[in-house]
Design an enzyme around this catalytic site. Structure first.
Site, PDB file in Angstrom:
ATOM      1  N   VAL A 182       0.840  -1.210   0.000  1.00 53.82           N
ATOM      2  CA  VAL A 182       0.000   0.000   0.000  1.00 53.82           C
ATOM      3  C   VAL A 182       0.870   1.254   0.000  1.00 53.82           C
ATOM      4  CG1 VAL A 182      -1.780   1.286   1.258  1.00 53.82           C
ATOM      5  CG2 VAL A 182      -1.898  -1.218   1.170  1.00 53.82           C
ATOM      6  N   ALA A 185       9.382   5.783   6.718  1.00 54.21           N
ATOM      7  CA  ALA A 185       9.975   4.822   7.657  1.00 54.21           C
ATOM      8  C   ALA A 185       9.761   3.404   7.141  1.00 54.21           C
ATOM      9  CB  ALA A 185       9.345   4.979   9.032  1.00 54.21           C
ATOM     10  N   LYS A 218      -6.582  -1.604  10.678  1.00 53.44           N
ATOM     11  CA  LYS A 218      -7.867  -2.087  11.223  1.00 53.44           C
ATOM     12  C   LYS A 218      -7.678  -2.800  12.561  1.00 53.44           C
ATOM     13  CE  LYS A 218      -7.313  -6.130   8.482  1.00 53.44           C
ATOM     14  NZ  LYS A 218      -6.587  -5.913   7.281  1.00 53.44           N
ATOM     15  N   GLU A 252     -10.151   5.652   6.512  1.00 54.33           N
ATOM     16  CA  GLU A 252     -11.034   5.080   5.483  1.00 54.33           C
ATOM     17  C   GLU A 252     -10.511   3.746   4.949  1.00 54.33           C
ATOM     18  OE1 GLU A 252     -14.112   6.645   4.076  1.00 54.33           O
ATOM     19  OE2 GLU A 252     -14.142   4.507   3.688  1.00 54.33           O
ATOM     20  N   ILE A 271     -13.421   1.158  -1.026  1.00 55.58           N
ATOM     21  CA  ILE A 271     -14.840   1.554  -0.971  1.00 55.58           C
ATOM     22  C   ILE A 271     -15.036   2.726  -0.017  1.00 55.58           C
ATOM     23  CG2 ILE A 271     -17.201   0.786  -0.543  1.00 55.58           C
ATOM     24  CD1 ILE A 271     -16.278  -2.093  -0.904  1.00 55.58           C
ATOM     25  N   GLY A 322      -2.847 -15.713  -5.443  1.00 53.34           N
ATOM     26  CA  GLY A 322      -2.345 -14.593  -4.647  1.00 53.34           C
ATOM     27  C   GLY A 322      -3.413 -13.902  -3.819  1.00 53.34           C
ATOM     28  N   LYS A 327     -13.026  -5.465  11.194  1.00 60.37           N
ATOM     29  CA  LYS A 327     -13.745  -4.486  10.363  1.00 60.37           C
ATOM     30  C   LYS A 327     -15.166  -4.280  10.885  1.00 60.37           C
ATOM     31  CE  LYS A 327     -10.923  -5.741   6.368  1.00 60.37           C
ATOM     32  NZ  LYS A 327     -10.773  -6.687   5.255  1.00 60.37           N
TER      33      LYS A 327
END
Ligand code: HSE
Length: 437
Positions: free
Chosen positions: A18, A47, A110, A134, A141, A192, A210
């Site tokens: 990410v 970092a 999360k 978010e 989403i 994957g 979540k």
């Protein structure tokens, strides 16, 4: 594009799947982002756990990489901390430190929010800082901002979601091909989707985290992962899927957060994660592959559906970027994000009080009085039967019974009493049924 305003300075904690996409999007969209915010964004440090890993293809000065995350967090010239490392510690230390010092935080974590969101929210309140997350639920989403802002004039009554892509891929594949869990998991691993250790996904831990975040926002009440009833989907068999098909249903791993009166009439919240049969006509039934979707019911708005990619570097980075833009705009205008809304303090209802329906498949002897005995167990536990299907095999029969709605404790007791009945040879499967009348 030059805005004339000084840059909003960003520090990134983590540069994996990410984080590296966040870096790439910040670079590729720099001009548009500057125009939208009214000032440029500048990454002043990244970092990472180890220096020297091949990150040469990233559009960023290699001198910005550091292994000193806490040092980066403490720098006076950083405005926004972006955390995409995950886990409880050291992320909690970094983020509480940043928030208390008045720095804005954007996080995708999360696990931390579900276990100890209270620490982060308290630190944000203390420091007068923004906390955006978010990307922590359902990847790309837009879901938390609608719950946190758009729906704040309404009363959300129920949130039903497919919030784990790995398990949705597995169950969709089982439904499409008739494969068993093991085979479908193998396919998910090869493609994957599933991690080498798929426990967090298939046992429902990821979805439970979540669910806690969604329930907290939907019901203005602090809900942690420990409050969520959780049952994984490893026990779902090809026979369950076939049985669901016969009923016009499919099986999904659902997170369900609901508010309503408990047995004493007090308004309360129940939050659960488990596999469930849902009718093929339900909007969530058509959510295939590794997609996520969340169905929100609110008193004034009615039903709302949010659908999209729940994982992956680029989709998750989209959510992170949206939060960065919001945090940067707030800093420039001297405003703040809406703070935590937990005023309702609703109690958490135990799973036993959640009203659901069961699909029970049992093998019995095919002889006189068996059906009456089985039906008696349901009646004794105050559970009403909706449908019964019988198929015979010589002296044995399989009974598939679907109940009307009843408290989960009564349904659970029914199953235990059936198990103890001498005419019941075995209970082949027990699944909850959702989304029907
Ligand atoms: N492992 C998760 C999923 C993605 O399969 O949806 C990250 O939450």
């Amino acid at each position: 594009m030059s805005s004339g305003k000084p840059a909003v300075r960003l520090a990134l904690l983590g540069c994996g799947t990410v984080g590296s996409e966040v870096v790439r999007l910040l670079h590729d969209q720099a001009e548009d982002l500057t125009a939208r915010i009214g000032a440029p964004l500048e990454v002043v440090g990244v970092a990472v756990r180890r220096l020297g890993r091949e990150r040469g293809n990233l559009p960023i000065d290699p001198a910005l990489f550091t292994t000193d995350a806490l040092g980066l967090v403490k720098r006076d010239d950083v405005d926004v901390i972006i955390e995409v490392v995950g886990g409880i510690e050291p992320a909690r230390t970094w983020l509480t430190e940043a928030l208390r010092a008045g720095k804005s935080v954007v996080t995708a974590n999360k696990a931390l929010l579900a276990e100890d969101g209270a620490s982060l929210h308290d630190a944000a309140a203390e420091g007068g800082a923004d906390l955006y997350y978010e990307a922590s639920v359902a990847g790309a989403i837009p879901l938390l901002r609608p719950l946190r802002e758009s729906l704040h004039g309404d009363r959300v009554t129920r949130v039903t979601g497919i919030v784990n892509g790995t398990t949705n891929f597995i169950l969709s594949s089982m439904d499409a091909t008739g494969a068993g869990f093991g085979e479908a998991l193998e396919e998910a691993t090869e493609l994957g989707y599933a991690e080498a250790d798929p426990t967090a996904d298939v046992e429902g831990f990821d979805a439970a985290a979540k669910a806690a975040i969604l329930a907290s926002l939907a019901f203005h009440t602090r809900v942690t992962a420990a409050d969520v009833f959780r049952e994984g989907m490893t026990g779902v068999t090809a026979a369950d899927i076939a049985s669901a098909k016969e009923m016009g249903c499919t099986i999904k791993l659902l997170c369900i957060a609901q508010r309503g009166p408990d047995s004493t009439g007090q308004e309360s919240v129940s939050v659960r994660v488990h596999p469930a049969m849902i009718p093929r006509s339900h909007p969530l039934a058509g959510v295939g592959d590794a997609f996520n979707a969340v169905f929100v019911e609110a008193e004034a708005a009615g039903p709302l559906m949010f659908y999209g990619r729940g994982a992956g570097g680029t989709p998750t980075a989209s959510a992170v970027l949206g939060d960065i833009v919001a945090a940067a705009r707030n800093r420039l205008s001297g405003t703040r994000a809406p703070s935590e809304s937990s005023y309702a303090h609703l109690p958490i209802r135990p799973i036993g009080e959640a009203v659901t329906r069961y699909h029970i498949s049992l093998d019995v002897a095919d002889k006189q009085g068996v059906l009456a005995s089985v039906a008696g167990v349901f009646a004794d536990n105050e559970v009403s039967i909706a449908t019964v299907r019988q198929s015979g095999r010589d002296e044995d029969a399989t009974l598939v019974i679907v109940t009307h709605g009843a408290p989960d404790a009564n349904l659970h007791a029914t199953v235990e009493d059936l198990r103890a009945l001498p005419i019941v040879r075995s209970i082949a499967s027990v699944l909850r049924v959702e989304g029907g009348s």
